[in-house]
Design a protein around this motif. Structure first.
Motif, short mmCIF file in Angstrom:
data_model
loop_
_atom_site.label_atom_id
_atom_site.label_comp_id
_atom_site.label_asym_id
_atom_site.label_seq_id
_atom_site.Cartn_x
_atom_site.Cartn_y
_atom_site.Cartn_z
N GLN A 73 0.83 -1.21 0.00
CA GLN A 73 0.00 0.00 0.00
C GLN A 73 0.87 1.26 0.00
O GLN A 73 0.60 2.22 -0.72
CB GLN A 73 -0.91 -0.02 1.22
N ARG A 76 2.23 1.89 -3.37
CA ARG A 76 1.23 2.38 -4.32
C ARG A 76 0.85 3.83 -4.05
O ARG A 76 0.79 4.65 -4.96
CB ARG A 76 -0.01 1.49 -4.25
N GLY A 81 4.99 2.77 -7.04
CA GLY A 81 4.41 1.45 -7.25
C GLY A 81 5.38 0.29 -7.09
O GLY A 81 5.10 -0.81 -7.52
N TYR A 82 6.53 0.55 -6.48
CA TYR A 82 7.40 -0.58 -6.16
C TYR A 82 8.34 -0.25 -4.99
O TYR A 82 8.48 0.89 -4.57
CB TYR A 82 8.22 -1.05 -7.37
N THR A 354 6.90 -4.96 -7.22
CA THR A 354 5.82 -3.98 -7.40
C THR A 354 4.76 -4.13 -6.30
O THR A 354 4.70 -5.16 -5.61
CB THR A 354 5.10 -4.18 -8.75
N ASP A 355 3.91 -3.11 -6.20
CA ASP A 355 2.85 -3.16 -5.20
C ASP A 355 1.92 -4.36 -5.43
O ASP A 355 1.57 -5.06 -4.48
CB ASP A 355 2.06 -1.85 -5.16
N THR A 356 1.57 -4.63 -6.68
CA THR A 356 0.67 -5.78 -6.94
C THR A 356 1.37 -7.08 -6.61
O THR A 356 0.74 -7.99 -6.04
CB THR A 356 0.23 -5.85 -8.43
N GLU A 359 1.34 -7.42 -2.82
CA GLU A 359 0.01 -7.75 -2.30
C GLU A 359 -0.35 -9.21 -2.60
O GLU A 359 -0.84 -9.93 -1.72
CB GLU A 359 -1.01 -6.84 -2.98
#
Ligand code: HEM
Ligand code: SF4
Length: 556
Positions: A73, A76, A81-82, A354-356, A359
């Motif tokens: 989070q 992001r 984003g990373y 990366t954030d994704t 997660e």
């Protein structure tokens, strides 16, 4: 998994609130950048080439899925984003805005995390074997000891302003050092004493940077209860005698070298004789207190799965087999495996996540690894507790995330510092070279044929990318405004610790990947058998044949 108590929680919350005030004063121009600098450094906030960089502490690399979700989070909301996994098992954000940092610290505090003591001349995050607690070859879990060191060192008033930063690493697997303990200011190996009891081998004065040293043993066996008093004695001697007049000579490694290890040890023992029986003995009760903060893992009673693992390696699905072969390590509990998640996909910056991905990895840790994961000093992630029967499902999910590269321990499992892409001190880029190497060596059959070999790269002599202890090391240098690369061979971080040797003149940027390629081709020609690792062949043959190969086409 370690859990904060009420005191820990209050400390991190208060620190975040305090920093909010300091940032507000800086933004309002009430304090200068010079006045602000020591305040931000106490909270892990550096100034880099393009932006601030925030280093978040991950004690001994251990994270819960909840914490990982928060790191995602933060990436992001406040970064691009990373995040970047570091060789000291931390995570770094390269683009936070100053006005957002207090909110990031609040968010971290809400999941029992912080950035305290991740910079400055104090005792930094204590690191450990990434397989701690689950490794088959471990004689004792080192993490409760790391945690004890954390509690003792955080805000230790005597050691808040040392001559230089100070790093401690611990391993409980004495025969396979996966924590590079010989390259830390203090390295601790849990070993067995004469009567089978556990204690510590204490190693001091290792380090990389402009003057690299392999640490020296100052005590072969330290009974456990004396750990803190002995560490205190070492640090006191360093604090009193370490050089403060010259930043480049301020690390403990320089002091140990200047005094000689015998004299250094004598000073430590003399100090310790005065204080060893004072009140900081680590009692069994105290250790139990610390151990109780770790949530225990719950294991099902499963049959031994070694033969199942062997079958998976050779099974029909070749990609899955390669991944099991290279990225899954036998677990101490029957039916489980330790999974290395490679954050080194071909053509990507090593250690960038990366954030994704973060997660999704957190969700996978909940599904497959009891909600916990580890950041490794190799800039990868580990799931410590995966059932062998789940490996196939986990692998399929990791493939979707581009996190299933089967290269753990192979050439493209590189360590690489950020170099000129972010770092204010860099002389050369390192990430683009890593990306080029990743693309060049994208053939898994070739990588498997080369076998176990480590490649480590730094963008300047500070050696954040550990180039001295790569079997193959690459160091970026600046020659009249142009980027050049020195190639060194023969380094090793482990039990057979050694420092690499520079082969010869530096290579131009367009030559370095080919030079590495030629060195490896020569190794394949000269090795005695496919079991002879690159490092062993180098030690047997010396530098000459590799030098000849590397410079075969060199323009000078
Ligand atoms: C981009 C910002 C960074 C800056 C400005 C920076 C700066 C430095 C400096 C100045 C040193 C040398 C200290 C000395 O004199 O001994 C150093 C060492 C080190 N850095 Fe970094 N670094 C950065 C990023 C990183 C990253 C991304 C990593 C991990 C991949 C890292 C890991 C290390 C390690 C492990 C050392 C210790 C080497 C030793 O054993 O002496 N640093 N760093
Ligand atoms: S080795 Fe040099 S270039 Fe690389 S991160 Fe460290 S200080 Fe920066």
């Amino acid at each position: 998994m370690y859990q904060y108590d009420a005191i820990d929680q209050r400390i991190v919350e208060e620190r975040a609130a305090q920093f909010r005030g300091q940032v507000a004063r800086r933004l309002a121009g009430e304090i200068t950048e010079d006045e602000f600098k020591p305040l931000r450094l106490q909270n892990g906030l550096y100034m880099q080439l393009h932006a601030y960089m925030l280093r978040v502490a991950i004690p001994y690399g251990l994270l819960s899925s909840k914490q990982m979700r928060m790191l995602a989070q933060i990436a992001r909301v406040y970064d691009k984003g990373y995040g970047h996994l570091s060789t000291r098992q931390n995570i770094q954000y390269n683009w936070p805005k100053l006005e957002d940092v207090p909110s990031i610290l609040d968010d971290l505090a809400s999941v029992q995390m912080h950035a305290i003591q991740t910079s400055g001349n104090c005792i930094r995050n204590t690191t450990a074997d990434a397989y701690a607690g689950v490794a088959r070859d471990e004689i004792e879990d080192p993490r409760p000891w790391c945690e004890l060191i954390r509690q003792w060192s955080t805000f230790h008033p005597e050691f808040a302003f040392l001559p230089r930063k100070f790093k401690i690493a611990v391993t409980g697997a004495p025969n396979d050092d996966r924590a590079a303990v010989r390259f830390h200011d203090i390295g601790l190996r849990i070993v067995q004493g004469p009567d089978g009891e556990h204690g510590f081998e204490v190693i001091v004065g290792g380090g990389l940077g402009r003057t690299p040293f392999v640490g020296k043993v100052v005590r072969g066996f330290l009974p456990k209860q004396y750990l803190l008093s002995y560490l205190e004695s070492i640090l006191r001697v360093y604090n009193l005698h370490g050089r403060r007049d010259n930043k480049h000579k301020a690390r403990i490694k320089v002091l140990v070298d200047a005094l000689g290890v015998e004299e250094f040890t004598r000073l430590v023992e003399e100090e310790w004789a005065l204080t060893r029986d004072a009140s900081i003995d680590v009692t069994e009760q105290e250790l139990e207190r610390v151990r109780a903060f770790f949530l225990p893992a719950h294991y099902e009673s499963l049959p031994n799965a070694d033969s199942k693992l062997a079958a998976m390696k050779l099974g029909k699905n070749r990609d899955f087999g390669l991944w099991v072969g290279n990225n899954v390590t036998p677990h101490k509990v029957d039916g489980y495996g330790i999974v290395t998640i490679s954050v080194k996909a071909p053509g990507k910056p090593p250690g960038d996540i990366t954030d994704t991905q973060m997660e999704s990895v957190a969700d996978l840790a909940d599904r497959f690894s009891q909600g916990r994961l580890v950041v490794t000093h190799m800039q990868n992630l580990v799931f410590p507790d995966v059932k062998v029967s789940d490996l196939d499902s986990l692998w399929r999910e990791l493939v979707k995330l581009d996190l299933a590269t089967a290269n753990a321990g192979k050439l493209t499992d590189m360590i690489c510092c950020p170099g000129l892409d972010y770092c204010a001190l860099a002389n050369a880029t390192s990430i683009p070279i890593a990306e080029e190497l990743g693309r060049h060596f994208d053939d898994m059959d070739y990588l498997n044929d080369i076998g176990e070999v480590s490649l480590k790269m730094s963008g300047c002599i500070n050696a954040c990318g550990h180039h001295h202890i790569g079997n193959i090391g690459i160091l970026g240098i600046d020659k009249r405004g142009e980027e050049f690369y020195q190639l060194m061979l023969g380094g090793s971080p482990g039990n057979d610790a050694s420092l690499g040797k520079i082969l010869g003149p530096a290579f131009a940027k367009h030559e370095i990947v080919e030079a590495v390629s030629r060195v490896l081709a020569r190794y394949l020609e000269l090795r005695e058998s496919s079991d002879e690792r690159f490092i062993d062949a180098f030690r047997r043959l010396g530098a000459e044949p590799f030098k000849e190969a590397a410079y075969a086409d060199h323009q000078g």
